[in-house]
Design a protein around this motif. Structure first.
Motif, PDB file in Angstrom:
ATOM      1  N   THR A  22      14.444 -17.024  59.611  1.00 16.96           N
ATOM      2  CA  THR A  22      14.105 -18.254  60.336  1.00 16.96           C
ATOM      3  C   THR A  22      15.185 -19.320  60.182  1.00 16.96           C
ATOM      4  O   THR A  22      15.013 -20.445  60.667  1.00 16.96           O
ATOM      5  N   GLY A  23      16.277 -18.969  59.492  1.00 17.17           N
ATOM      6  CA  GLY A  23      17.410 -19.882  59.383  1.00 17.17           C
ATOM      7  C   GLY A  23      17.466 -20.705  58.113  1.00 17.17           C
ATOM      8  O   GLY A  23      18.300 -21.608  57.999  1.00 17.17           O
ATOM      9  N   GLU A  24      16.629 -20.403  57.121  1.00 18.40           N
ATOM     10  CA  GLU A  24      16.653 -21.181  55.885  1.00 18.40           C
ATOM     11  C   GLU A  24      17.878 -20.812  55.047  1.00 18.40           C
ATOM     12  O   GLU A  24      18.441 -19.723  55.163  1.00 18.40           O
ATOM     13  N   ARG A  25      18.250 -21.725  54.165  1.00 18.84           N
ATOM     14  CA  ARG A  25      19.391 -21.530  53.260  1.00 18.84           C
ATOM     15  C   ARG A  25      18.875 -21.596  51.831  1.00 18.84           C
ATOM     16  O   ARG A  25      18.279 -22.603  51.421  1.00 18.84           O
ATOM     17  N   LEU A  26      19.103 -20.524  51.070  1.00 19.34           N
ATOM     18  CA  LEU A  26      18.508 -20.372  49.746  1.00 19.34           C
ATOM     19  C   LEU A  26      19.567 -20.068  48.705  1.00 19.34           C
ATOM     20  O   LEU A  26      20.624 -19.497  49.011  1.00 19.34           O
ATOM     21  N   GLY A  82      20.125 -17.165  58.496  1.00 18.03           N
ATOM     22  CA  GLY A  82      19.874 -17.662  57.157  1.00 18.03           C
ATOM     23  C   GLY A  82      21.085 -17.474  56.267  1.00 18.03           C
ATOM     24  O   GLY A  82      22.006 -16.714  56.578  1.00 18.03           O
ATOM     25  N   LEU A  83      21.087 -18.174  55.137  1.00 18.28           N
ATOM     26  CA  LEU A  83      22.204 -18.112  54.198  1.00 18.28           C
ATOM     27  C   LEU A  83      21.638 -17.990  52.789  1.00 18.28           C
ATOM     28  O   LEU A  83      20.738 -18.746  52.408  1.00 18.28           O
ATOM     29  N   PHE A  84      22.176 -17.023  52.043  1.00 25.06           N
ATOM     30  CA  PHE A  84      21.622 -16.702  50.730  1.00 25.06           C
ATOM     31  C   PHE A  84      22.753 -16.621  49.720  1.00 25.06           C
ATOM     32  O   PHE A  84      23.631 -15.758  49.812  1.00 25.06           O
ATOM     33  N   PHE A  85      22.768 -17.563  48.760  1.00 21.21           N
ATOM     34  CA  PHE A  85      23.762 -17.552  47.687  1.00 21.21           C
ATOM     35  C   PHE A  85      23.102 -17.022  46.422  1.00 21.21           C
ATOM     36  O   PHE A  85      22.065 -17.542  45.995  1.00 21.21           O
ATOM     37  N   ALA A  86      23.703 -16.023  45.802  1.00 20.93           N
ATOM     38  CA  ALA A  86      23.172 -15.465  44.556  1.00 20.93           C
ATOM     39  C   ALA A  86      24.309 -15.348  43.555  1.00 20.93           C
ATOM     40  O   ALA A  86      25.445 -15.020  43.914  1.00 20.93           O
ATOM     41  N   ALA A  87      24.011 -15.626  42.293  1.00 21.14           N
ATOM     42  CA  ALA A  87      25.019 -15.552  41.236  1.00 21.14           C
ATOM     43  C   ALA A  87      24.316 -15.635  39.895  1.00 21.14           C
ATOM     44  O   ALA A  87      23.151 -16.036  39.803  1.00 21.14           O
ATOM     45  N   HIS A  88      25.027 -15.241  38.839  1.00 19.62           N
ATOM     46  CA  HIS A  88      24.516 -15.458  37.489  1.00 19.62           C
ATOM     47  C   HIS A  88      24.762 -16.900  37.047  1.00 19.62           C
ATOM     48  O   HIS A  88      24.003 -17.446  36.240  1.00 19.62           O
ATOM     49  N   ASP A 146      16.619 -24.341  46.282  1.00 21.08           N
ATOM     50  CA  ASP A 146      16.747 -23.647  45.001  1.00 21.08           C
ATOM     51  C   ASP A 146      15.607 -22.651  44.823  1.00 21.08           C
ATOM     52  O   ASP A 146      14.566 -22.735  45.473  1.00 21.08           O
ATOM     53  N   GLN A 147      15.812 -21.687  43.923  1.00 21.58           N
ATOM     54  CA  GLN A 147      14.777 -20.714  43.614  1.00 21.58           C
ATOM     55  C   GLN A 147      13.615 -21.393  42.891  1.00 21.58           C
ATOM     56  O   GLN A 147      13.743 -22.504  42.366  1.00 21.58           O
TER      57      GLN A 147
END
Length: 704
Positions: free
Chosen positions: A191-195, A336-342, A359-360
């Motif tokens: 739906t286009g959210e950025r997380l 949508g845009l999803f950034f993941a990292a430690h 944010d998560q």
């Protein structure tokens, strides 16, 4: 504009054009491949073409006539050859669009021929390339060279021959059910959210028996859930080891329609994957930084792993980071845009603080981190590690492998004069002299051997080793931990995986191999050395290096910080990294350092830089724009050594980015098109050392 209008373009301009690849041949017959369903002229007589040129003054569209014999085959996005400056000289370019008429008053030159029947440049990728280049003050052609791999005629013919009918999406169901959290994330992304997500530590075992990081399984689940919704997912990862883990996770979970695009593929493999991505089928596309430009049908989400890794910053002009390109593409496409990292980058943390990225909700599982006695300096120990760390290593070796992270490769990272103690510097470039192996000293910058070195201060010629690199650490561990395997993993001796047998793995930051079942202990050395790097991002980088190493520990393993103190070490040990990042961002905001503001470096001769800065000195651009310098700098190109160069740093608010980029780009084009960009006796098309150079969002612009 017609190519005939370029009377002011230097006669040697065509030497800057891309030569025809050896694999390019006349176009193959038309096919029913879905990628050919692009816009046709439909009676319009003018084609707008972007020339494939590195010259900034040619970074705009040229009008060419659509010849009758090509009108039925010509499509938007095709690569074509066109006359440039005269009918005998041909240049390559891409058809961007068609028009009824041209603003050029003279007779238009016709397109010479179609190089490929496949429209390689989709309208979506063109809009992205244009927007990203404009944001970075660069040329769209430079972006397209990253986005579109070199044509392979045989691969293209095979693809077209197999495309007799429109492709259909695979109906394969996942081998394992997708977890509910990932499905919920995917539902928000489409739906286009950025997380933003902080990934869980520790490796996990796949159904195939292979071990991968927990992050890879999470990203695989999210990408598959996006794909299950009928959308494409692009996953951008720093290097091939990350890509291998994700690909293994996708395969074990039964993912279908997965394409890989990265620099380690052969030209044929990469072009084949590119052609498949052009088909009208939703796919999961994984790759390195250039994958963010991949054509994707019905793009649903862009996933980026570990965006703080500098490998994701393009080293070629216009130096665009994959994260910035992803932000632009998500905005344009609605994906949508999803950034993941430690460990989150400062840029993503800023985006979460301003509410642009969400944010998560749930905290991740994290390896237990402990600290050795901070009151004792590491130099007080006879061995490489303090007693408490040595004890931790021995306890871990009882049941499995132990990882020891060190700061630098080689034997000894630096050397000093054995007589006066001054730091030893290379006589050729001034870089530090280190020992790659025992007894062999060379410059760490240019690699020149240090034989015959003499101290500039006292005249002594005896070099003394200082510090311990990875090789010297291995040498000492072999003596200190007799009876155990000691393995080395660094840039010269890379290891991707180790088994579950007891062993000490000495690895430089970023080169840590994955261990089956995870490491029983992870020991982090050289914290003081890493934190003392003359780098604006030293603290941020240390947290990322340490978190990525700690994530390799087994679920019941332990991570030991062997030495060091201060806010960064405390944030890592206590797990309060977000608090440290918030504090860091507040400090950068007060000092006007990135990412609180954007920056651009303007480098060249004094006259060239002054002309560029003059373009910013107008009443409507002064607000929010600050110029530091210019100051003298050394030439980075060996061919330009001896040139008198200066550099100015332009700091500006994000809202001013478009205006600043446009004005500096205009100065660059004027400089490149004028006589100041050429010098008699130099190779055709080569700029003089003083020619203007722009670099936006350079992460090292404030480094010491």
């Amino acid at each position: 504009m017609s190519a005939g209008e370029l009377s002011d373009v230097p006669a040697d301009a065509e030497h800057g054009e891309s030569a025809a690849p050896a694999t390019e041949e006349p176009a193959a017959p038309a096919s029913t491949c879905s990628c050919l369903d692009a816009e046709a002229p439909n009676g319009r007589a003018v084609a707008e073409v972007l020339l494939d040129s590195a010259l900034p003054q040619l970074d705009h569209l040229f009008d060419y006539a659509v010849p009758e014999e090509l009108a039925g085959e010509l499509r938007v996005g095709q690569r074509v050859r066109v006359p440039f400056r005269n009918q005998q000289r041909k240049a390559f370019g891409y058809v961007i669009g068609f028009a009824e008429t041209s603003s050029f008053g003279g007779e238009l030159s016709p397109i010479a021929d179609i190089v490929s029947p496949v429209p390689q440049l989709t309208p979506e990728v063109w809009r992205l390339a244009r927007a990203v280049a404009d944001r970075a003050g660069g040329s769209a052609g430079d972006i397209l060279r990253l986005a579109i791999p070199g044509r392979q005629v045989r691969v293209e013919k095979q693809h077209l021959a197999a495309a007799g009918t429109p492709p259909e999406a695979s109906a394969h169901a996942p081998a394992e059910p997708l977890d509910a959290d990932s499905a919920a994330i995917a539902a928000r992304l489409v739906t286009g959210e950025r997380l933003a997500l902080t990934a869980t530590h520790s490796p996990e075992r796949l159904s195939t028996g292979e071990w991968v990081g927990a992050w890879a399984i999470r990203l695989a689940h999210v990408a598959m859930a996006v794909h299950a919704a009928g959308k494409s997912a692009i996953v951008v990862l720093p290097d091939y080891r990350d890509q291998d883990q994700l690909q293994s996770a996708l395969a074990a979970l039964g993912a279908a329609d997965v394409l890989r695009v990265d620099a380690r593929q052969s030209n044929a493999e990469r072009y084949g994957s590119f052609l498949q991505a052009l088909d009208g089928v939703a796919r999961i596309i994984i790759g390195n930084r250039s994958a963010v430009y991949a054509p994707a049908h019905e793009l649903g989400a862009i996933l980026i792993w570990d965006d703080g890794d500098p490998v994701l910053a393009e080293p070629l002009a216009p130096y665009v980071h994959a994260r910035d390109a992803a932000l632009v593409r998500a905005e344009q496409s609605g994906a949508g845009l999803f950034f993941a990292a430690h460990a989150r980058s400062a840029e993503v943390e800023r985006l979460t603080l301003i509410g642009y990225v969400q944010d998560q909700v749930n905290p991740p599982r994290r390896t237990r981190v402990i600290h050795a006695d901070q009151s004792i300096a590491p130099d007080a120990f006879a061995g490489r590690v303090p007693d408490f760390a040595a004890k931790t290593i021995r306890e871990g070796l009882r049941t499995g492998p132990v990882l020891v992270q060190v700061a630098t490769p080689g034997y000894a990272p630096v050397s000093v004069c054995g007589d006066c103690g001054d730091l030893a510097r290379c006589t050729a470039c001034g870089g530090p002299i280190g020992f790659r192996t025992a007894g062999t000293a060379a410059c760490r910058w240019c690699g020149q051997h240090a034989g015959g070195w003499a101290c500039a201060g006292c005249g002594g010629n005896r070099l003394a080793e200082r510090g311990m690199g990875s090789a010297r650490t291995v040498e000492q561990f072999e003596r200190q931990f007799r009876g155990f395997r000691v393995l080395l993993s660094d840039g010269d001796h890379p290891r991707e995986r180790v088994d579950a047998r007891p062993a000490i793995v000495v690895a430089t930051r970023g080169a840590e191999p994955l261990a089956a079942g995870g490491y029983r202990a992870v020991v982090l050395l050289d914290a003081e050395r890493l934190l003392s790097l003359e780098n604006l991002r030293a603290g941020e980088d240390c947290l990322r290096w340490w978190e990525n190493a700690a994530a390799l520990a087994a679920p019941d393993g332990v991570c030991l910080m062997a030495s060091g103190g201060g806010p960064v070490v405390q944030a890592f040990v206590t797990g309060r990294i977000d608090e440290w990042l918030h504090s860091e961002l507040r400090d950068r905001q007060a000092l006007r350092y990135p990412p609180a503001v954007r920056v651009a470096s303007v480098t060249g001769g004094s006259a060239q830089v002054d002309r560029a800065l003059a373009a910013l000195r107008t009443p409507d651009t002064l607000a929010g724009v600050e110029v530091l310098g210019p100051t003298p700098v050394a030439a980075s190109d060996p061919a330009a050594r001896g040139a008198k160069l200066v550099r100015a740093i332009v700091r500006f608010e994000y809202a001013r980015g478009s205006d600043v980029a446009k004005r500096l780009r205009g100065a660059l084009v004027s400089d490149a098109a004028g006589a100041s960009s050429r010098q008699k006796g130099r190779a055709p098309g080569r700029a003089v050392p003083e020619a203007l150079r722009l670099r936006f969002d350079d992460r090292g612009v404030f480094d010491g």
